[in-house]
Scaffold this motif. Structure first.
Motif, short mmCIF file in Angstrom:
data_model
loop_
_atom_site.label_atom_id
_atom_site.label_comp_id
_atom_site.label_asym_id
_atom_site.label_seq_id
_atom_site.Cartn_x
_atom_site.Cartn_y
_atom_site.Cartn_z
N CYS A 155 12.99 4.59 -2.97
CA CYS A 155 13.90 4.70 -1.82
C CYS A 155 13.24 4.17 -0.55
N LEU A 156 11.98 4.50 -0.34
CA LEU A 156 11.28 4.02 0.86
C LEU A 156 11.14 2.50 0.86
N CYS A 157 11.09 1.92 -0.34
CA CYS A 157 10.99 0.45 -0.46
C CYS A 157 12.36 -0.22 -0.52
N GLY A 158 13.43 0.55 -0.30
CA GLY A 158 14.76 -0.03 -0.18
C GLY A 158 15.61 0.00 -1.43
N LEU A 159 15.12 0.65 -2.49
CA LEU A 159 15.86 0.71 -3.75
C LEU A 159 16.42 2.11 -3.93
N GLY A 160 17.71 2.28 -3.67
CA GLY A 160 18.32 3.60 -3.78
C GLY A 160 19.57 3.67 -2.94
N PRO A 161 20.13 4.87 -2.80
CA PRO A 161 21.36 5.03 -2.02
C PRO A 161 21.09 4.83 -0.53
N SER A 163 22.10 6.29 2.00
CA SER A 163 21.86 7.53 2.74
C SER A 163 20.39 7.92 2.76
N LEU A 164 19.62 7.45 1.79
CA LEU A 164 18.17 7.70 1.78
C LEU A 164 17.38 6.47 2.23
N THR A 165 17.75 5.29 1.74
CA THR A 165 16.98 4.09 2.09
C THR A 165 17.06 3.77 3.58
N GLY A 166 18.17 4.16 4.23
CA GLY A 166 18.35 3.82 5.64
C GLY A 166 17.96 4.91 6.61
N MET A 167 17.32 5.96 6.14
CA MET A 167 17.07 7.12 6.99
C MET A 167 16.17 6.81 8.17
N SER A 168 15.28 5.85 8.03
CA SER A 168 14.37 5.50 9.13
C SER A 168 15.02 4.61 10.18
N GLY A 169 16.23 4.13 9.88
CA GLY A 169 16.90 3.19 10.78
C GLY A 169 16.68 1.74 10.40
N GLU A 170 15.92 1.53 9.36
CA GLU A 170 15.62 0.17 8.90
C GLU A 170 15.43 0.20 7.39
N VAL A 171 15.89 -0.85 6.70
CA VAL A 171 15.72 -0.96 5.25
C VAL A 171 14.95 -2.23 4.93
N PRO A 172 13.86 -2.12 4.16
CA PRO A 172 13.25 -0.88 3.69
C PRO A 172 12.54 -0.13 4.82
N ALA A 173 12.35 1.16 4.61
CA ALA A 173 11.66 1.97 5.62
C ALA A 173 10.23 1.49 5.81
N ILE A 174 9.59 1.14 4.71
CA ILE A 174 8.21 0.66 4.77
C ILE A 174 8.06 -0.52 3.82
N PRO A 175 7.18 -1.46 4.13
CA PRO A 175 6.90 -2.53 3.18
C PRO A 175 6.05 -2.01 2.04
N SER A 176 6.27 -2.52 0.85
CA SER A 176 5.49 -2.06 -0.30
C SER A 176 3.99 -2.28 -0.09
N LYS A 177 3.64 -3.27 0.70
CA LYS A 177 2.21 -3.55 0.93
C LYS A 177 1.52 -2.45 1.75
N ALA A 178 2.32 -1.53 2.33
CA ALA A 178 1.73 -0.45 3.12
C ALA A 178 1.28 0.72 2.25
N ILE A 179 1.64 0.71 0.96
CA ILE A 179 1.42 1.86 0.08
C ILE A 179 0.20 1.65 -0.79
N ARG A 180 -0.58 2.70 -0.96
CA ARG A 180 -1.64 2.74 -1.96
C ARG A 180 -1.41 3.99 -2.81
N GLN A 181 -1.21 3.81 -4.10
CA GLN A 181 -0.99 4.95 -4.99
C GLN A 181 -2.30 5.27 -5.72
N ILE A 182 -2.65 6.55 -5.75
CA ILE A 182 -3.94 6.98 -6.27
C ILE A 182 -3.74 8.12 -7.26
N GLY A 183 -4.39 8.03 -8.42
CA GLY A 183 -4.35 9.09 -9.42
C GLY A 183 -3.22 8.97 -10.42
#
Length: 311
Positions: A155-161, A163-183
């Protein structure tokens, strides 16, 4: 992190969001109170932080209904995330450091959407560390359950409804390059394809086994600067269930106590932590609140508790 005479102590806001509407099992709604019982406020105050416990936001009850069009409890999930968004955004606007006490991980949409909005408003870059056993990149088309706590990163990357993807006022809310997943160590086949398509940087448990937590964190934290807002989204199932049984979605083979401590201490060393989620703690599965106490111990490490006598 002792304040100097010229620098007032940092203000931390504890924001309880007691819901399990996005989860696969009931009980995460009790997480905020378990963290309070484990002394989160007092433990943080011991590190020269001014801690405001803002209590819990109040949202709709969990209707415990089957999915509709691939989403379970979508209206309730949106309502709770909007509450989380508004509370976190207000905290950031006041210059405070918000700690969202969940609640299940669907709430990461609201919390991180608020952080993204704030970063745009103040001209800062954003880095999100997603500490989790799961990639949380399902969509309505590929979800095996419809539970939205498996969808927040998508949802944060723009894939979803909307009502959730647009909550930040912009779609996507964050670019995927901003995320680091660990574990990460439990990913559905469809999720894996989407994570690869989005080119998200993932330090899964095999990577940590082979290269070590230190190397993973060095890469995850690389290129941070004084214009970067660092957000940590800490799903308690990130931890190995042998030390943290109090979650509904246990996955064996997670970080040990020392690996988790090193992870948190290296985040603290950057001095960049600016917002935090603690989610998926489920006291119904816990043993004498030990998982809540461990989570608080690790949160304390994010704010300067160290095993080393550092100068």
């Amino acid at each position: 992190m002792n304040p100097s005479a010229s620098q007032p102590p940092r203000i931390v806001d504890l924001i309880g969001v007691p819901t399990d509407v996005g989860a696969s099992a009931r009980g995460a709604s009790m997480g905020p109170e378990a963290l309070r019982v484990a002394g989160i406020r007092q433990r943080l105050e011991a590190h020269d932080l001014v801690v405001h416990d803002l209590g819990n936001v109040a949202g709709p009850a969990n209707p415990w209904q089957p999915p509709v069009d691939g989403y379970r409890h979508l209206d309730e999930v949106v309502a709770w995330n909007q509450l989380a968004h508004d509370a976190v955004h207000a905290s950031l606007k006041a210059g405070h450091l918000p700690i969202m006490l969940g609640g299940d991980h669907c709430l990461g949409v609201g919390s991180i959407s608020a952080v993204a909005r704030h970063c745009r408003e103040v001209g800062r870059k954003l880095r999100v560390l997603w500490l989790d056993a799961h990639a949380d990149f399902n969509t309505s088309a590929i979800t095996p359950s419809g539970n939205i706590h498996g969808m927040p990163v998508a949802c944060l990357c723009g894939l979803g409804p909307q009502s959730l993807t647009g909550m930040s006022g912009e779609v996507p809310a964050i670019p995927s390059k901003a995320i680091r997943q660990i574990g990460i160590r439990s990913v559905d086949a469809g999720e894996k394809r989407l994570v690869h398509e989005q080119d998200i940087e993932v330090f899964d448990m095999r990577y940590i086994d082979e290269m070590g937590m230190r190397h993973a964190m060095e890469l995850a934290l690389a290129t941070l600067d004084d214009r970067t807002h660092l957000h940590v989204s800490f799903d308690v199932d990130f931890l190995d269930p042998g030390i943290a049984p109090g979650v509904a979605t246990t996955v064996p083979g997670g970080p040990t106590y020392r690996e988790a401590q090193l992870c948190m201490e290296m985040i603290a060393d950057t001095g960049r932590l600016a917002s935090l989620d603690v989610v998926e703690l489920n006291p119904a599965f816990d043993l004498r609140n030990q998982t809540a106490e461990l989570a608080v111990d690790l949160v304390e490490s994010l704010f300067g508790k160290s095993t080393l006598m550092r100068k």
